[in-house]
Scaffold this active site. Structure first.
Site, PDB file in Angstrom:
ATOM      1  N   LYS A   1       0.839  -1.204   0.000  1.00  0.00           N
ATOM      2  CA  LYS A   1       0.000   0.000   0.000  1.00  0.00           C
ATOM      3  C   LYS A   1       0.870   1.248   0.000  1.00  0.00           C
ATOM      4  O   LYS A   1       0.694   2.155  -0.799  1.00  0.00           O
ATOM      5  CB  LYS A   1      -0.919  -0.034   1.231  1.00  0.00           C
ATOM      6  CG  LYS A   1      -1.788   1.188   1.370  1.00  0.00           C
ATOM      7  CD  LYS A   1      -2.736   1.079   2.551  1.00  0.00           C
ATOM      8  CE  LYS A   1      -3.374   2.437   2.807  1.00  0.00           C
ATOM      9  NZ  LYS A   1      -4.271   2.440   3.954  1.00  0.00           N
TER      10      LYS A   1
ATOM     11  N   GLU B   1      10.344  -4.837   4.521  1.00  0.00           N
ATOM     12  CA  GLU B   1      10.351  -6.241   4.112  1.00  0.00           C
ATOM     13  C   GLU B   1      10.068  -6.367   2.614  1.00  0.00           C
ATOM     14  O   GLU B   1      10.773  -7.054   1.872  1.00  0.00           O
ATOM     15  CB  GLU B   1       9.280  -7.040   4.873  1.00  0.00           C
ATOM     16  CG  GLU B   1       9.571  -7.271   6.332  1.00  0.00           C
ATOM     17  CD  GLU B   1       9.056  -6.147   7.227  1.00  0.00           C
ATOM     18  OE1 GLU B   1       8.826  -5.014   6.720  1.00  0.00           O
ATOM     19  OE2 GLU B   1       8.901  -6.384   8.430  1.00  0.00           O
TER      20      GLU B   1
ATOM     21  N   GLY C   1      -4.847  -1.638   4.971  1.00  0.00           N
ATOM     22  CA  GLY C   1      -4.079  -2.790   4.485  1.00  0.00           C
ATOM     23  C   GLY C   1      -4.793  -4.107   4.744  1.00  0.00           C
ATOM     24  O   GLY C   1      -4.899  -4.971   3.871  1.00  0.00           O
ATOM     25  N   ARG C   2      -5.323  -4.257   5.951  1.00  0.00           N
ATOM     26  CA  ARG C   2      -5.960  -5.541   6.307  1.00  0.00           C
ATOM     27  C   ARG C   2      -7.363  -5.677   5.726  1.00  0.00           C
ATOM     28  O   ARG C   2      -8.033  -6.683   5.958  1.00  0.00           O
ATOM     29  CB  ARG C   2      -5.953  -5.708   7.830  1.00  0.00           C
ATOM     30  CG  ARG C   2      -6.593  -4.556   8.587  1.00  0.00           C
ATOM     31  CD  ARG C   2      -6.222  -4.601  10.063  1.00  0.00           C
ATOM     32  NE  ARG C   2      -6.682  -3.429  10.812  1.00  0.00           N
ATOM     33  CZ  ARG C   2      -6.008  -2.290  10.926  1.00  0.00           C
ATOM     34  NH1 ARG C   2      -4.854  -2.141  10.324  1.00  0.00           N
ATOM     35  NH2 ARG C   2      -6.489  -1.293  11.647  1.00  0.00           N
TER      36      ARG C   2
ATOM     37  N   GLU D   1      -5.067  -6.374  14.681  1.00  0.00           N
ATOM     38  CA  GLU D   1      -4.496  -5.077  14.302  1.00  0.00           C
ATOM     39  C   GLU D   1      -5.608  -4.022  14.381  1.00  0.00           C
ATOM     40  O   GLU D   1      -5.360  -2.855  14.640  1.00  0.00           O
ATOM     41  CB  GLU D   1      -3.880  -5.135  12.893  1.00  0.00           C
ATOM     42  CG  GLU D   1      -2.843  -4.044  12.658  1.00  0.00           C
ATOM     43  CD  GLU D   1      -2.078  -4.193  11.346  1.00  0.00           C
ATOM     44  OE1 GLU D   1      -2.680  -3.992  10.276  1.00  0.00           O
ATOM     45  OE2 GLU D   1      -0.881  -4.499  11.385  1.00  0.00           O
TER      46      GLU D   1
ATOM     47  N   HIS E   1      -6.869 -32.907  17.667  1.00  0.00           N
ATOM     48  CA  HIS E   1      -5.796 -33.761  18.180  1.00  0.00           C
ATOM     49  C   HIS E   1      -4.646 -32.944  18.751  1.00  0.00           C
ATOM     50  O   HIS E   1      -3.549 -33.476  18.952  1.00  0.00           O
ATOM     51  CB  HIS E   1      -5.296 -34.681  17.064  1.00  0.00           C
ATOM     52  CG  HIS E   1      -6.385 -35.602  16.587  1.00  0.00           C
ATOM     53  ND1 HIS E   1      -6.632 -36.816  17.172  1.00  0.00           N
ATOM     54  CD2 HIS E   1      -7.324 -35.432  15.628  1.00  0.00           C
ATOM     55  CE1 HIS E   1      -7.676 -37.386  16.559  1.00  0.00           C
ATOM     56  NE2 HIS E   1      -8.109 -36.559  15.626  1.00  0.00           N
TER      57      HIS E   1
ATOM     58  N   LYS F   1       9.374  -1.014  14.205  1.00  0.00           N
ATOM     59  CA  LYS F   1       9.982  -0.740  12.885  1.00  0.00           C
ATOM     60  C   LYS F   1      11.085   0.298  13.017  1.00  0.00           C
ATOM     61  O   LYS F   1      12.175   0.152  12.457  1.00  0.00           O
ATOM     62  CB  LYS F   1       8.922  -0.171  11.926  1.00  0.00           C
ATOM     63  CG  LYS F   1       7.847  -1.118  11.480  1.00  0.00           C
ATOM     64  CD  LYS F   1       6.993  -0.403  10.435  1.00  0.00           C
ATOM     65  CE  LYS F   1       5.692  -1.106  10.178  1.00  0.00           C
ATOM     66  NZ  LYS F   1       4.801  -0.363   9.298  1.00  0.00           N
TER      67      LYS F   1
HETATM   68  O1  F6P Z   1       3.128  -2.695   9.723  1.00  0.00           O
HETATM   69  C1  F6P Z   1       1.773  -3.004   9.605  1.00  0.00           C
HETATM   70  C2  F6P Z   1       1.292  -2.711   8.225  1.00  0.00           C
HETATM   71  O2  F6P Z   1       1.226  -1.346   8.010  1.00  0.00           O
HETATM   72  C3  F6P Z   1      -0.052  -3.368   7.973  1.00  0.00           C
HETATM   73  O3  F6P Z   1      -1.100  -2.614   8.431  1.00  0.00           O
HETATM   74  C4  F6P Z   1      -0.012  -3.530   6.498  1.00  0.00           C
HETATM   75  O4  F6P Z   1      -0.971  -4.421   6.039  1.00  0.00           O
HETATM   76  C5  F6P Z   1       1.396  -4.008   6.309  1.00  0.00           C
HETATM   77  O5  F6P Z   1       2.151  -3.274   7.239  1.00  0.00           O
HETATM   78  C6  F6P Z   1       1.978  -3.847   4.935  1.00  0.00           C
HETATM   79  O6  F6P Z   1       1.958  -2.518   4.536  1.00  0.00           O
HETATM   80  P1  F6P Z   1       2.154  -2.112   3.017  1.00  0.00           P
HETATM   81  O7  F6P Z   1       1.043  -2.717   2.230  1.00  0.00           O
HETATM   82  O8  F6P Z   1       2.116  -0.617   2.997  1.00  0.00           O
HETATM   83  O9  F6P Z   1       3.484  -2.643   2.557  1.00  0.00           O
END
Ligand code: F6P
Length: 559
Positions: free
Chosen positions: A208, A214, A280-281, A366, A397, A521
Site C-alpha cells: 500500500k 520487508e 491494508g488488512r 491489528e 488432536h 519498525k
Molecule cells: O506494519 C503493519 C502494516 O502497516 C499493515 O497494516 C499492512 O498491512 C502491512 O504493514 C503492509 O503494509 P504495506 O502494504 O504498505 O506494505
C-alpha cells in the site's frame, strides 16, 4: 460524525452486568426446555447459515446486547463508514472497503469523486491484465508465457491473497501457480524462488505504502535473482536497457503510491492503484488481490467481490436483532467484557481454509488491539481478544483438550461447507461425511458435555470419573455454507470485517489505524548498524540488547 458513547454508562451495559452476574449457563436445560431455541437463534446472511444457539445467551441477554448496539450508535457509525465519513480519525481518512465491492453502475461520491467508478476503472485494468497473463498473451522477456506469479507483500498485502489462494485452489487455472513471499528472513525469498524459471515468472510487488522494509527488500532481492538468472541463461545481456526491459516483462506493482513504484523501476503502466481509504488488512478485495484475479480469473474474482457485497448489504440493511455480523460482534463483547474471555478460536472444517485464522489475526487484532478511544482517552473496558485457530480435525488432536476441559472460557466459531471440493470415498464411506460428523460432534460435546453419572454409567472407576467429566456450556457458533466458492469466501471475510467493526464501535476505538506496529519498525532501523558491527551503535543500546547482539556477532558463521 456520531457522538462517542462510553458503553459502560449505557443502560444496556448495566443490564448486561446484572445478567452476567446472575448467569447460570445450562445449555442442556435450555435446549431441553425450549424446543424452538435452535430455530430462534439461527440466522442467514447471504449464503451463510449461522447457528448461535449454542452460545451462553438467552432471549433477554441477546436483546440487551442488541440494545447495547443501539445505545452506542452502531447503526449510525456503520452508515458513516459506508458513506465515506472520515471515521479513521488518527489518519483523517475515510474507511471505504465496502466501496471496493459495490457493483458497477453504483455510485458513491466522496469529496467530489465517485469512488465506485474509480474502483471499477482499476478493476477493468486488473481484469485485462489477468486475461493477458492467463491467455499467454503477456509474455516474459524470452517470449514465453507466465507460469508462476510471485506476490511480494506483507501483512494485508500478503495474508489476504495467500489465504484466498489457498481457499480457492480448485478454481486456480491449471498450469498457473502463485507463490507468496512476505518475510524479510532471506530464506523466504530463497525458498519461494527455488526451482522457478525466471523466464516464466512474474512478480507482483504489493505494498500500500511502497515503503515497507520487508517488501522492498524482498522485491530488490527478487529483481537481482531474476536479472542474474536471465543473464546466466543468456536471455539478456549486461546492459541497463535489457535489464529495464526484463523488469517491465516480469514485474508489476500494486500500491497507493504510484510515484514510488516508478522510482523502484516498475513502469507505472504496469501498476494497479488503490486508495488511502482502503486499510491494508481490508485490501484483499482491492488491487492487492491482483494475484488472485490472475490465478482465479476475472469472473471468479468478480464472484468473490459479489460475496463481500452480499454481506455488506445484509450488514447495512438487516435489523440488529437479525443482523449476523452485528450479533456475532455483540456476542464477542458479551464474552470479552462480561464473561471475561480473552481469546476466540476460529476452527474451519475445511482444509482449504487453513490460513483463515492467520488472516483473521491481522484483521481482528491489528484492528481492535487498542488502548485508547477515538477521543484519545483511555479505554474503559477490555478490548481486542486474541483470535487463533487451525482447521478441524487437526486441532482436535492438538489443542481442543483445553477448550473442552481447560479453565478458560474460549468461545469458538466452527465453519463448514455442505459440498466438498473433492467427494472422495474410503470404501463405501463418504469421507466428507465423516469429516462433518466431527464438526457436529465437537460443538455438541462442547455445549452439552458429559456428566459424572454418564461417565460412571460407562463403568469408569470412581477415582478417574472427575477427569472424564465434560462440564459442557462451552460456547460455539456454527457457520455453514453450501460450498467453498469464491462468493462464500468473500462472504466469510466480510462477515468478520463487520464483526470486528461492531466490537470496535462498542469499545469506542479506532479499528482502522495501527500505530502499535510503528515503534518496533523504527527501532529495527536504529539497531541495524549495531548488528552490522558498528561499535558505537552497539554501545548505545540497553544492556539486554547489547548482550543479544553480542551473542549474534560472536556466533555468526559466515562460512
Ligand atoms: O506494519 C503493519 C502494516 O502497516 C499493515 O497494516 C499492512 O498491512 C502491512 O504493514 C503492509 O503494509 P504495506 O502494504 O504498505 O506494505
Amino acid at each position: 460524525m456520531s457522538e462517542l458513547v462510553d458503553p459502560t454508562t449505557t443502560p444496556a451495559w448495566e443490564q448486561l452486568t446484572e445478567l452476567a452476574a446472575a448467569l447460570e449457563p445450562d445449555l442442556r436445560g435450555w435446549f431441553a426446555e425450549d424446543a424452538d431455541r435452535a430455530d430462534r437463534f439461527s440466522f442467514t446472511a447471504a449464503d451463510l447459515f449461522v447457528d448461535l444457539s449454542k452460545n451462553l445467551v438467552d432471549d433477554e441477554i441477546l436483546a440487551a446486547l442488541v440494545a447495547l448496539g443501539e445505545q452506542v450508535g452502531l447503526e449510525a457509525r456503520r452508515d458513516a463508514m459506508y458513506a465515506g465519513e472520515r471515521i479513521n480519525v488518527t489518519e483523517n481518512r475515510s474507511v471505504l472497503h465496502t466501496a471496493l465491492r459495490r457493483p458497477k453502475g453504483d455510485s458513491l461520491v466522496v469529496d467530489g469523486v465517485d469512488v465506485v467508478a474509480q474502483v471499477h476503472e482499476v478493476l477493468e485494468k486488473i481484469y485485462a491484465f489477468a486475461h493477458r497473463v492467463r491467455s499467454g498473451e503477456w509474455k516474459g522477456v524470452t517470449g514465453q508465457p507466465i507460469r508462476t506469479v510471485v506476490n511480494i507483500g506483507i501483512g494485508g498485502s500478503d495474508l489476504g491473497p495467500v489465504m484466498v489462494y489457498e481457499a480457492l485452489k480448485p478454481y486456480v487455472q491449471p498450469g498457473l501457480e502463485c507463490r507468496f513471499v512476505s518475510n524479510i528472513d532471506p530464506t523466504d525469498v530463497f525458498e519461494k524462488t527455488r526451482g522457478l524459471d525466471p523466464a516464466t515468472t512474474l512478480f507482483i510487488v504489493a505494498s500500500k505504502t511502497f515503503t515497507t522494509l520487508e517488501t522492498l527488500t524482498n522485491a530488490r532481492m527478487a529483481r537481482d535473482w531474476m536479472l542474474a538468472a536471465l543473464r546466466e541463461a543468456g536471455a539478456i545481456d549486461d546492459s541497463d536497457a535489457q535489464a529495464t526491459d526484463a523488469i517491465a516483462h516480469h514485474f508489476v506493482a500494486v500500491s497507493t503510491a504510484l510515484d514510488k513504484v516508478a522510482a523502484f523501476g516498475i513502469d507505472p503502466e504496469n501498476a494497479f492503484g488503490f486508495w488511502d481509504w482502503v486499510g491494508g488488512r481490508y485490501s484483499v478485495d482491492s488491487a492487492v488481490g491482483t494475484s488472485l484475479a490472475v490465478a482465479l480469473g476475472p469472473d471468479n474474482f468478480a464472484d468473490f467481490l459479489a460475496g463481500f457485497h452480499a454481506i455488506d448489504t445484509h450488514f447495512a440493511e438487516a435489523p440488529l436483532e437479525r443482523n449476523v455480523p452485528a450479533l456475532m460482534g455483540l456476542l464477542n463483547v458479551w464474552y470479552v467484557n462480561f464473561l471475561k474471555a480473552s481469546s476466540h478460536a476460529v476452527l474451519p472444517y475445511a482444509q482449504y481454509l487453513h490460513r483463515f485464522a492467520a488472516y483473521l489475526q491481522q484483521l481482528t487484532m491489528e484492528s481492535n488491539g487498542k488502548g485508547v478511544r477515538l477521543d484519545g482517552s483511555e479505554v474503559v473496558t477490555e478490548t481486542g481478544e486474541i483470535f487463533w485457530g487451525e482447521p478441524g480435525t487437526n486441532g482436535q488432536h492438538a489443542f481442543y483438550q483445553l477448550i473442552h476441559q481447560g479453565t478458560q472460557l474460549i468461545p469458538a466459531d466452527f465453519i463448514a461447507v455442505a459440498t466438498p471440493a473433492h467427494p472422495i470415498t474410503d470404501g463405501d464411506a463418504d469421507v466428507h461425511e465423516l469429516f462433518l460428523s466431527n464438526f457436529f460432534a465437537q460443538t455438541k460435546a462442547l455445549a452439552f458435555g458429559k456428566t459424572a453419572d454418564e461417565v460412571r454409567a460407562e463403568g469408569t472407576r470412581e477415582e478417574i470419573v472427575p477427569a472424564r467429566v465434560f462440564t459442557g456450556n462451552r460456547p460455539t457458533t456454527s457457520i455453514m455454507a453450501p460450498a467453498l466458492t469464491p462468493s462464500v469466501v468473500g462472504q466469510l471475510i466480510a462477515l468478520y470485517e463487520h464483526i470486528t467493526f461492531t466490537e470496535g464501535t462498542v469499545w469506542g476505538i479506532n479499528s482502522f489505524d495501527q500505530w502499535g506496529v510503528e515503534l518496533g519498525k523504527q527501532l529495527a532501523l536504529q539497531i541495524a548498524p549495531a548488528v552490522a558491527g558498528d561499535a558505537e551503535a552497539l554501545a548505545a543500546q540497553d544492556a539486554s540488547t547489547r548482550a543479544l547482539v553480542g551473542y549474534y556477532l560472536a556466533h555468526r558463521d559466515r562460512g
